[in-house]
Write a protein that holds these residues in place. Structure first.
Motif, short mmCIF file in Angstrom:
data_model
loop_
_atom_site.label_atom_id
_atom_site.label_comp_id
_atom_site.label_asym_id
_atom_site.label_seq_id
_atom_site.Cartn_x
_atom_site.Cartn_y
_atom_site.Cartn_z
N UNK A 1 -14.93 -55.30 -21.26
CA UNK A 1 -13.72 -56.28 -20.23
C UNK A 1 -12.53 -55.41 -19.59
N UNK A 2 -12.32 -54.57 -20.54
CA UNK A 2 -11.14 -53.15 -19.77
C UNK A 2 -11.22 -52.96 -18.31
N UNK B 1 -9.23 -60.19 -21.57
CA UNK B 1 -9.93 -59.75 -19.62
C UNK B 1 -8.43 -60.18 -19.25
N UNK B 2 -8.84 -59.63 -17.50
CA UNK B 2 -7.62 -59.95 -17.11
C UNK B 2 -6.29 -60.17 -18.16
N UNK C 1 -13.74 -54.46 -16.19
CA UNK C 1 -13.84 -54.53 -15.27
C UNK C 1 -12.28 -55.53 -15.15
N UNK C 2 -11.31 -55.35 -15.73
CA UNK C 2 -9.82 -55.78 -15.44
C UNK C 2 -10.10 -55.28 -14.81
N UNK C 3 -10.03 -53.44 -14.31
CA UNK C 3 -9.09 -52.46 -13.95
C UNK C 3 -10.29 -52.51 -12.76
N UNK D 1 -5.57 -53.80 -24.50
CA UNK D 1 -7.14 -53.78 -24.37
C UNK D 1 -7.61 -52.25 -24.84
N UNK E 1 -14.75 -64.40 -15.17
CA UNK E 1 -13.48 -64.16 -16.46
C UNK E 1 -12.16 -63.91 -15.22
N UNK E 2 -12.42 -63.21 -14.07
CA UNK E 2 -11.54 -63.01 -13.08
C UNK E 2 -10.74 -64.02 -12.41
#
Lengths: 282, 282
Positions: B261-262, A12-13, B264-266, B256, A69-70
């Motif tokens: 979570x993926x 995550x990130x 959220x990341x992008x 990923x 998490x970010x």
């Protein structure tokens, strides 16, 4: 140290979110916890935030809903999220959401049927700490934070261990459990009716008699939180802090309620608060 | 237009997260949807992102787990999150996670027992759109995005309505449902066995025969996604896009998986992608 079973692992990130299960000796049951680690290439010895959740939660609520998490990935902060109580058929429970499983209150129970399992204070400050420091080699500075019942937990654990934790933060914490319905119900069951024994688990009592190192505290409280007046009452803690010259900041957040949306909105500022105290101390 | 029942309202960052229930005439059942609106003082006529979730999800998954409100509040984007299928005792269901409730596939079913309720395409493009445009006065530009089955939905709805949607993005989409197990199972049930009738619901077929306005597409695909090879296969869509000179970007994301979570990341980069296309068009 008990064996850890890896249940989940997600990128995550540019960090990694883990979820583990282990057999807790302190609680005499199987427990899960979640752990976020920032990118190891960038942050070789990150500080560690302990996050304690509120009534009815598990380690998943903050992990899934806070979006922390970010900021933790960017700032280089590890985060550990314990569950909120002992679990399983052996650990006592009640039909109420605010007593028993999901409602450990981060104390060491002395009364049966709770005392055989409900030792969340020892679990977090000793057993899970040994895992964090040993198995995961998280030996950097430590902060503690939490929400509602977990805000109470963060205040009590932080104030009782000021040499270990650099700073404390909380969202909508129960600041004076000895005097509000949730706390009175839980403490009567877990600690018995002699209120003298409640004082060491009550943030307001701890702050009133604090003679040790004063570690900074930040509290965010939504003014649209339905539990604000009856269960939380942060102004009582602010008054004691004023009298004791204790470094406590309470921020009232307009329109915000008791949900994880409020935590999501301000968790980045909490991480920055903790890191700022650290910078001041160095 | 049906009456909207407000189920939840939360301040998050400086926007507001809502959850509503209404009686859908198209689906002949009660439905929930979620809606995020950025600060009205700052953004009087925000663009609108449609988010379509994947198998087993409701409108809550993205709302709770993607952390998208932070970027949407900053950038001034409204977001609407429909549920993934008809609901309730009247709407048919199956015991499988990939058929029936939670698995509407964003199509109009023609076969019974599904055809009486499973009209998610019409629900989203007509009934819920009328609510967004009318009740909420969201009359700005529109983008569409989604995850997995919802990535398929975003591609199909976007490609079929290129005059309406400015751009499309997706996380781990099913790009060619006619040829993969999840899609074959659902389309056989919802549309019958004549595969000629599947083509209008298959992004790869739509892209292959696209003669209309070409709206840009961004896809993120994790290389540790367990469904990547068998169900998703975005390289097949990339090959068609190359042949058709279609503006499609696929980004493989190292490590990923298929989780939120993926997303959220992008998701912030997806919002920025959509806004960048808008800036180009103006």
């Amino acid at each position: 140290m008990s064996t850890l079973e890896l249940l989940e692992e997600h990128i995550v990130f540019d960090g990694t979110q883990y979820k583990y299960r282990h057999e807790s000796q302190t609680l005499a049951c199987s427990m899960t916890f979640s752990l976020f680690l920032p990118n190891k290439e960038k942050f070789s010895n990150p500080p560690l935030l302990w996050w304690l959740s509120g009534l009815t939660c598990t380690d998943d609520n903050f992990t899934h809903k806070a979006g922390a998490q970010k900021a933790a990935a960017r700032l280089g902060v590890a985060m550990i999220m314990p569950d909120t109580s002992p679990r399983g058929e052996d650990a006592s429970d009640s039909e109420d959401f605010d007593l028993g499983q999901g409602a450990g209150f981060y104390i060491n129970a002395t009364e049966q049927p709770w005392a055989s399992h409900y030792k969340m204070y020892d679990y977090i400050t000793k057993e899970l700490s040994a895992i964090a420091h040993g198995r995961f080699q998280l030996t950097g500075p430590e902060f503690i934070s939490g929400h509602s019942m977990g805000g109470h937990g963060a205040l009590v654990i932080g104030l009782r261990n000021p040499e270990r934790f650099q700073s404390i933060s909380a969202f909508a914490p129960i600041v004076n459990p000895s005097q509000v319905p949730w706390g009175i119900k839980a403490f009567s069951e877990y600690l018995g009716n002699d209120k003298e024994n409640w004082r060491e688990w009550d943030a307001m009592e701890l702050l009133k008699h604090d003679t040790s190192k004063k570690i900074p505290v930040l509290i965010d409280q939504g003014d649209a939180d339905p539990f604000y007046e009856k269960q939380l009452q942060p102004a009582k803690l602010a008054a004691v802090a004023d009298a004791e010259n204790y470094p406590l900041t309470i921020r009232m957040q307009k329109g915000h309620d008791h949900s994880y949306y409020t935590i999501a909105s301000f968790i980045e500022e909490h991480l920055e608060f903790h890191l700022a105290q650290l910078a001041t101390n160095q």
